[in-house]
Design an enzyme around this catalytic site. Structure first.
Site, mmCIF file in Angstrom:
data_model
loop_
_atom_site.group_PDB
_atom_site.id
_atom_site.type_symbol
_atom_site.label_atom_id
_atom_site.label_comp_id
_atom_site.label_asym_id
_atom_site.label_seq_id
_atom_site.Cartn_x
_atom_site.Cartn_y
_atom_site.Cartn_z
ATOM 1 N N LYS A 192 25.287 43.924 102.903
ATOM 2 C CA LYS A 192 26.381 43.114 102.350
ATOM 3 C C LYS A 192 25.813 41.892 101.615
ATOM 4 O O LYS A 192 25.146 41.062 102.224
ATOM 5 C CB LYS A 192 27.292 42.620 103.475
ATOM 6 N N GLY A 244 20.203 33.634 105.797
ATOM 7 C CA GLY A 244 21.347 32.747 105.563
ATOM 8 C C GLY A 244 21.180 31.473 106.352
ATOM 9 O O GLY A 244 20.056 31.059 106.666
ATOM 10 N N GLY A 249 23.002 32.283 111.772
ATOM 11 C CA GLY A 249 21.896 32.934 112.487
ATOM 12 C C GLY A 249 22.085 32.826 113.997
ATOM 13 O O GLY A 249 21.838 33.784 114.738
ATOM 14 N N GLU A 266 16.076 35.041 108.846
ATOM 15 C CA GLU A 266 15.386 34.106 107.944
ATOM 16 C C GLU A 266 16.415 33.037 107.606
ATOM 17 O O GLU A 266 17.390 33.300 106.908
ATOM 18 C CB GLU A 266 14.874 34.850 106.712
ATOM 19 N N CYS A 300 15.712 28.229 100.431
ATOM 20 C CA CYS A 300 15.532 27.817 101.832
ATOM 21 C C CYS A 300 14.143 27.198 102.041
ATOM 22 O O CYS A 300 13.955 26.388 102.934
ATOM 23 C CB CYS A 300 15.790 28.960 102.789
ATOM 24 N N GLU A 397 19.275 20.230 106.154
ATOM 25 C CA GLU A 397 19.103 21.009 104.927
ATOM 26 C C GLU A 397 20.277 20.750 103.986
ATOM 27 O O GLU A 397 21.428 20.875 104.376
ATOM 28 C CB GLU A 397 19.035 22.503 105.261
HETATM 29 P P1 ADP Z 1 25.313 29.835 103.294
HETATM 30 O O1 ADP Z 1 25.663 28.625 104.105
HETATM 31 O O2 ADP Z 1 24.004 29.773 102.645
HETATM 32 O O3 ADP Z 1 26.436 30.352 102.464
HETATM 33 P P2 ADP Z 1 25.848 31.747 105.317
HETATM 34 O O4 ADP Z 1 24.975 31.870 106.502
HETATM 35 O O5 ADP Z 1 27.209 31.196 105.485
HETATM 36 O O6 ADP Z 1 24.969 30.937 104.297
HETATM 37 O O7 ADP Z 1 25.981 33.115 104.558
HETATM 38 C C1 ADP Z 1 24.935 34.052 104.435
HETATM 39 C C2 ADP Z 1 25.520 35.429 104.558
HETATM 40 O O8 ADP Z 1 26.064 35.576 105.875
HETATM 41 C C3 ADP Z 1 26.660 35.738 103.596
HETATM 42 O O9 ADP Z 1 26.532 37.090 103.170
HETATM 43 C C4 ADP Z 1 27.895 35.535 104.464
HETATM 44 O O10 ADP Z 1 29.012 36.292 104.017
HETATM 45 C C5 ADP Z 1 27.413 36.052 105.805
HETATM 46 N N1 ADP Z 1 28.126 35.542 106.986
HETATM 47 C C6 ADP Z 1 28.847 34.402 107.104
HETATM 48 N N2 ADP Z 1 29.335 34.280 108.357
HETATM 49 C C7 ADP Z 1 28.904 35.368 109.053
HETATM 50 C C8 ADP Z 1 29.062 35.822 110.417
HETATM 51 N N3 ADP Z 1 29.739 35.133 111.308
HETATM 52 N N4 ADP Z 1 28.450 36.978 110.773
HETATM 53 C C9 ADP Z 1 27.728 37.690 109.877
HETATM 54 N N5 ADP Z 1 27.556 37.319 108.599
HETATM 55 C C10 ADP Z 1 28.137 36.182 108.172
#
Ligand code: ADP
Length: 486
Positions: A192, A244, A249, A266, A300, A397
């Site tokens: 995704k 992300g 994470g 990561e 990052c 960050e």
């Molecule tokens: P950023 O703050 O850099 O946008 P995120 O960690 O929110 O980073 O997003 C990174 C990815 O994780 C995106 O593809 C987002 O849709 C997905 N994401 C956001 N929330 C969740 C969650 N609770 N579980 C799994 N994936 C998620």
């Protein structure tokens, strides 16, 4: 003698990248089982993907529900059992080579779409994102039939179905980092992209379809956090690979606790970039600029904390400001642009909020004076001096073009200061002395350390962090282990 009267008040002429060859659909569906399918249910949901340089809609993107995630995982499992796990490794390698070559052939198209959808300068998408993405497919294609040499006498086996979730800062490159090693090791995939940058992943889906990969080996589904969570929580996924934020994470780490799922994370970073007085200062300044303003600071491993040895501090800051003044912020599709658009309104708000926090904390603020376009999400390159370790702008960050500067006197002092962070993804060191480089690389708690350069990536070299920057390595031989059991 007549005085020379040069007019220095001139701008570069516009140099827009051609967009005529770009074909975007009005609406994108989910790529499951080798086909583009509508989301399930009576009222499928779609969301808009926006060009952050003018806030215009580019296309509608399907939102995958839990039922769609289930369908994608079933399709990946079926492809694993039926085709991919049975295929000779050298044939798997051929498919990956094919993807690499097709990506290379269509590099220009992918670069333009990356800049349209994500806001990054075309110079970068053309020279960094797309070639590196292709390089990852080439590199891992080569490993597919050599796993027994990579792990002699250990009989490596694939894990099964890999669920992969990626962010918006390097959309296609992150997809390549995840897909290429997973395929080479014989896994099938549900991936995704981030909700603000789905387009190059969907273009990759078209390419994978053309490459005739067996149906279901790679499934590309779109959506936001809920879709990501459904992948993480699906009981038939064997491995989660996530890039992300540290906060998501942690959610993922909790969600997979007590399951058999293998995980690599990561996450964020707050890298120290360290200049010693014996460094080649002009080269170092160029590296600092590249380290933090590259890709709008949406990196990052961005070198967001600059540490300068006291004796050269004044000189470095003067040169930094001079160089910042020459950076062009604007249309991502203009070849002159150094700093493109901030990826989303939300991210721009986050950056602006941190700038406010920094000013309130008492740090001295500087930004370049370049003009900004009227529409879209923009941020000039900025610098905070007079900062201290306890400042939030030094600790947290920001993910934008915001650099903090601190000085130091001794090597031990800068090691302490650089390691005083929750993160540990990357660092940079600028010095003429090899001994200092070796001392620092052994003492800095960071997964990647660049010496006299910054933000250099290569598929053969592993990447990943310590502490709250996550665990597991991507790239190189190490990147294979994350998708294998022994
Ligand atoms: P950023 O703050 O850099 O946008 P995120 O960690 O929110 O980073 O997003 C990174 C990815 O994780 C995106 O593809 C987002 O849709 C997905 N994401 C956001 N929330 C969740 C969650 N609770 N579980 C799994 N994936 C998620």
């Amino acid at each position: 003698m007549s005085s020379l009267n040069f007019n220095t008040n001139w701008q570069y002429a516009e140099a827009p990248e051609n967009q005529d060859h770009i074909e975007l659909k009005e609406q994108y569906e989910l790529f499951i089982g080798g086909e583009f399918v509508k989301p399930t249910g009576k009222k499928p949901v779609y969301f808009d993907t926006i060009n952050p340089a003018n806030n215009k809609k580019l296309a509608s993107i399907a939102e995958a529900s839990t039922a769609d995630v289930d369908k994608a995982v079933k399709s990946a499992r079926n492809a694993y059992d039926k085709y991919w796990s049975k295929m000779p490794a050298k044939d798997r390698g051929k498919y990956i080579y094919r993807i690499a070559r097709m990506l290379q052939e269509r590099a220009r198209e992918f670069a333009v779409i990356e800049s349209l959808d994500g806001g990054k300068a075309i110079r970068e998408s053309k020279s960094v994102d797309i070639p590196l993405a292709a390089a990852h497919f080439f590199y891992y294609a080569g490993w597919a039939d050599k796993l027994d040499y990579a792990y002699p006498n250990r009989k490596p086996k694939p894990l099964g179905v890999a669920g992969q979730i990626i962010p918006w800062n390097f959309p296609l490159l992150m997809a390549a980092w995840k897909i290429a090693p997973a395929l080479a090791t014989g896994n099938t995939i549900v991936i995704k992209p981030a909700e603000t940058t789905s387009l190059t992943a969907l273009k990759l889906a078209e390419l994978i379809q053309e490459a005739d990969l067996p149906p279901g080996v790679v499934n590309i589904i779109t959506g936001a956090g809920a879709t990501g969570a459904a992948i993480v929580n699906h009981p038939d996924v064997d491995k989660i690979a996530f890039t992300g934020s540290t906060s998501v994470g942690k959610i993922i780490q909790r969600a997979v606790a007590g399951t058999n799922k293998k995980v690599t994370l990561e996450l964020g970073g707050k890298a120290a970039n360290i200049i010693f007085e014996d460094a080649t200062i002009d080269q170092a300044v160029e590296g600092i600029i590249n380290g933090i303003y590259f890709n709008q600071g949406h990196v990052c491993c961005a070198g967001s904390r600059l540490f300068v040895q006291e004796s050269v501090q004044e000189k470095v800051i003067r040169k930094l400001k001079d160089r910042m003044e020459t950076l062009i912020v604007g249309d991502p599709l203009d070849k002159n642009t150094d700093i493109g658009a901030i990826n989303s309104r939300e991210q721009l708000d986050t950056i602006q909020n941190y700038i406010k926090i920094g000013k309130k904390e008492g740090a001295d603020f500087y930004e370049s004076s370049c003009p900004l376009p009227k529409k879209g999400n923009w941020c000039r390159p900025t610098l905070f001096t007079n900062t201290s370790q306890s400042h939030r702008i030094v600790q947290e960050e920001i993910f934008g073009p915001v650099l903090t500067v601190q000085s130091f006197r001794t090597l031990d002092e800068v090691i302490d200061k650089a390691n005083n962070t929750y993160y540990g993804l990357s660092a940079g060191v600028w010095t003429d002395k090899g001994s200092k480089i070796f001392k620092l690389t052994s003492k800095l708690k960071a997964g990647v350390i660049w010496a006299n350069t910054y933000n250099k990536f290569d598929p053969t070299s592993p990447f990943g962090g310590y502490k709250e920057s996550g665990f597991g390595r991507e790239g190189g031989l190490h990147g294979l282990s994350a998708y294998l059991k022994f």
